[in-house]
Design a protein around this motif. Structure first.
Motif, mmCIF file in Angstrom:
data_model
loop_
_atom_site.group_PDB
_atom_site.id
_atom_site.type_symbol
_atom_site.label_atom_id
_atom_site.label_comp_id
_atom_site.label_asym_id
_atom_site.label_seq_id
_atom_site.Cartn_x
_atom_site.Cartn_y
_atom_site.Cartn_z
ATOM 1 N N GLN A 58 35.777 4.437 -47.802
ATOM 2 C CA GLN A 58 35.517 5.436 -48.508
ATOM 3 C C GLN A 58 35.507 5.566 -49.938
ATOM 4 O O GLN A 58 36.195 4.559 -50.227
ATOM 5 C CB GLN A 58 35.279 6.479 -48.159
ATOM 6 C CG GLN A 58 36.242 6.808 -49.077
ATOM 7 C CD GLN A 58 36.788 8.944 -48.612
ATOM 8 O OE1 GLN A 58 36.494 9.688 -47.951
ATOM 9 N NE2 GLN A 58 37.980 9.216 -49.364
ATOM 10 N N ILE A 59 34.307 5.433 -50.530
ATOM 11 C CA ILE A 59 34.045 4.734 -51.754
ATOM 12 C C ILE A 59 35.498 5.728 -52.817
ATOM 13 O O ILE A 59 34.137 7.134 -52.629
ATOM 14 C CB ILE A 59 32.508 4.918 -52.767
ATOM 15 C CG1 ILE A 59 32.019 3.517 -52.442
ATOM 16 C CG2 ILE A 59 33.329 4.678 -54.325
ATOM 17 C CD1 ILE A 59 30.463 3.378 -52.413
ATOM 18 N N PRO A 60 35.813 5.812 -53.831
ATOM 19 C CA PRO A 60 36.659 7.322 -53.961
ATOM 20 C C PRO A 60 35.849 8.261 -54.712
ATOM 21 O O PRO A 60 35.119 7.275 -55.556
ATOM 22 C CB PRO A 60 37.677 6.137 -54.353
ATOM 23 C CG PRO A 60 37.680 5.386 -54.116
ATOM 24 C CD PRO A 60 37.127 4.615 -53.738
ATOM 25 N N ARG A 61 36.520 9.077 -55.295
ATOM 26 C CA ARG A 61 35.275 10.174 -56.185
ATOM 27 C C ARG A 61 36.881 9.738 -57.131
ATOM 28 O O ARG A 61 37.979 9.721 -56.908
ATOM 29 C CB ARG A 61 34.923 11.123 -55.785
ATOM 30 C CG ARG A 61 36.409 11.599 -55.563
ATOM 31 C CD ARG A 61 35.096 13.384 -54.244
ATOM 32 N NE ARG A 61 36.721 13.592 -53.349
ATOM 33 C CZ ARG A 61 36.842 13.794 -52.466
ATOM 34 N NH1 ARG A 61 36.830 12.276 -52.147
ATOM 35 N NH2 ARG A 61 38.153 14.500 -52.650
ATOM 36 N N GLN A 62 36.431 9.867 -58.440
ATOM 37 C CA GLN A 62 37.251 10.224 -59.732
ATOM 38 C C GLN A 62 37.939 11.754 -59.222
ATOM 39 O O GLN A 62 37.546 12.718 -59.013
ATOM 40 C CB GLN A 62 37.160 10.177 -61.289
ATOM 41 C CG GLN A 62 37.444 10.294 -62.151
ATOM 42 C CD GLN A 62 36.652 10.040 -63.247
ATOM 43 O OE1 GLN A 62 36.858 9.057 -63.629
ATOM 44 N NE2 GLN A 62 36.446 11.359 -63.729
ATOM 45 N N CYS A 63 39.363 11.798 -59.401
ATOM 46 C CA CYS A 63 40.395 13.317 -59.876
ATOM 47 C C CYS A 63 39.698 13.861 -61.039
ATOM 48 O O CYS A 63 40.221 13.002 -62.539
ATOM 49 C CB CYS A 63 41.457 13.109 -60.163
ATOM 50 S SG CYS A 63 42.821 14.472 -59.924
ATOM 51 N N PRO A 64 38.764 15.568 -60.696
ATOM 52 C CA PRO A 64 39.229 16.149 -62.026
ATOM 53 C C PRO A 64 39.723 15.695 -63.232
ATOM 54 O O PRO A 64 39.238 16.312 -64.153
ATOM 55 C CB PRO A 64 37.580 16.732 -61.414
ATOM 56 C CG PRO A 64 38.635 17.087 -60.003
ATOM 57 C CD PRO A 64 38.998 16.155 -59.814
ATOM 58 N N ARG A 65 40.748 16.273 -62.665
ATOM 59 C CA ARG A 65 42.110 16.894 -62.972
ATOM 60 C C ARG A 65 42.751 15.599 -63.942
ATOM 61 O O ARG A 65 43.315 15.715 -65.604
ATOM 62 C CB ARG A 65 42.659 17.801 -62.493
ATOM 63 C CG ARG A 65 42.524 18.719 -62.118
ATOM 64 C CD ARG A 65 43.078 19.773 -61.169
ATOM 65 N NE ARG A 65 45.260 19.231 -61.544
ATOM 66 C CZ ARG A 65 45.585 19.746 -60.798
ATOM 67 N NH1 ARG A 65 46.126 19.615 -59.704
ATOM 68 N NH2 ARG A 65 47.088 19.981 -61.305
ATOM 69 N N CYS A 66 43.242 14.575 -63.290
ATOM 70 C CA CYS A 66 43.215 13.288 -64.399
ATOM 71 C C CYS A 66 41.986 13.137 -65.226
ATOM 72 O O CYS A 66 42.800 12.893 -66.506
ATOM 73 C CB CYS A 66 43.352 12.139 -63.086
ATOM 74 S SG CYS A 66 44.862 12.423 -62.158
ATOM 75 N N ASP A 67 40.861 13.006 -64.852
ATOM 76 C CA ASP A 67 40.212 13.059 -66.022
ATOM 77 C C ASP A 67 40.036 12.993 -67.184
ATOM 78 O O ASP A 67 39.966 13.407 -68.410
ATOM 79 C CB ASP A 67 38.478 12.565 -65.352
ATOM 80 C CG ASP A 67 37.388 12.293 -66.032
ATOM 81 O OD1 ASP A 67 37.141 11.152 -66.850
ATOM 82 O OD2 ASP A 67 36.195 13.386 -66.539
#
Length: 86
Positions: A58-67
Motif C-alpha cells: 500500500q502507499i503509506p500515509r504520513q504520520c500526523p503527529r510526526c509531521d
C-alpha cells in the motif's frame, strides 16, 4: 570487481510502521534489527526492503503527529494553516 558505494542521508529516511511513514532523528544508518524511536514516540525495528515492496502492499500515509512535530521544529506552519491560505 569494484565496490559500489551507496550514500544515504539519515535525514531522508522515513520509516514505515503499519502503513504510516514517520520522521525520526537518526545519527546514522540504523543496523537491521536496531530499535528506532519516531518523533511521535512510536518505536519499530529497522528492516530494509526495496521500494517496490512498499508499493506492492500500500502507499503509506504520513504520520500526523510526526509531521506536526517536524513542522514546529522547523518553523513551518501547521498543515491546516497552510491549506487555509488559498
Amino acid at each position: 570487481m569494484t565496490a559500489a558505494v551507496i550514500y544515504i542521508d539519515p535525514l531522508a529516511i522515513h520509516p514505515v510502521i503499519d502503513g504510516e511513514w514517520h520522521r525520526t532523528r537518526l545519527g546514522g544508518i540504523p543496523e537491521p534489527g536496531q530499535a528506532i524511536t519516531m518523533l511521535c514516540g512510536a518505536t519499530g525495528i529497522a528492516a530494509f526492503q526495496p521500494l517496490g515492496e512498499r508499493r506492492s502492499r500500500q502507499i503509506p500515509r504520513q504520520c500526523p503527529r510526526c509531521d506536526a512535530i517536524c513542522r514546529r521544529e522547523h518553523g513551518i506552519p501547521p498543515q491546516q494553516e497552510r491549506l487555509g491560505r488559498r
